[in-house]
Design an enzyme around this catalytic site. Structure first.
Site: not given
Ligand code: CMP
Length: 139
Positions: A11, A51, A114, A117, A128
């Site tokens: 990310k 998402y 975080n 993913h 994905e």
């Protein structure tokens, strides 16, 4: 155990801090290989679509804004038990609960930022990986 493909995203907070090599090394140390990798700038539309299952959650807007803040690195990982190995290497979604040595324990600041993913199931992995890679790009 069957060989699987699964998706990892490094990310914006991970890419901004130049952690790409360190994170890829952790996956490779678990025996996973990089079948495809690219650095991209997500559009708002793409982040919202990726998402989509979280659309009704209170943090959705914050999540999308964060994911488009700067480029991400999307990685198709391949290997035996790749889905679980990816998740074990990342650690818990909330870095405060992540195990020692995991990517999120080492590098993440908050549940929002975080760092990585990872697909959480066989079904999610197929969707994905396919979201970012054509079959011909997985080698
Ligand atoms: P990820 O594994 O990418 O899947 C959905 C993301 O939503 C998750 O990691 C977190 O980054 C984010 N998320 C989940 N819960 C919260 C929360 N309470 N506040 C902000 N972001 C969250």
């Amino acid at each position: 155990m069957a060989k699987e493909y699964t998706l990892s995203i490094i990310k914006p907070d991970g890419v901004e801090r130049n952690l790409v090599g360190k994170i890829v090394s952790q996956f490779e140390a678990q025996g996973l290989t990089v079948a495809g990798i690219k650095k991209i700038q997500l559009s708002k539309k793409a982040a919202e679509s990726f998402y989509g299952e979280h659309r009704e959650r209170g943090f959705f807007g914050e999540l999308v804004d964060f994911m488009v803040r700067s480029p991400v690195v999307v990685i198709a990982l391949h290997g035996e038990g790749a889905i679980q190995k990816n998740r074990d290497t990342m650690g818990a979604t909330n870095p405060a609960q992540a195990a020692e040595g995991t990517i999120r324990k080492l590098y993440s600041k908050s549940i929002g930022e975080n760092t990585v993913h990872g697909s959480d199931s066989v079904q999610a992995s197929a969707r994905e990986v396919g979201f970012f890679f054509a079959a011909s790009e997985l080698v």
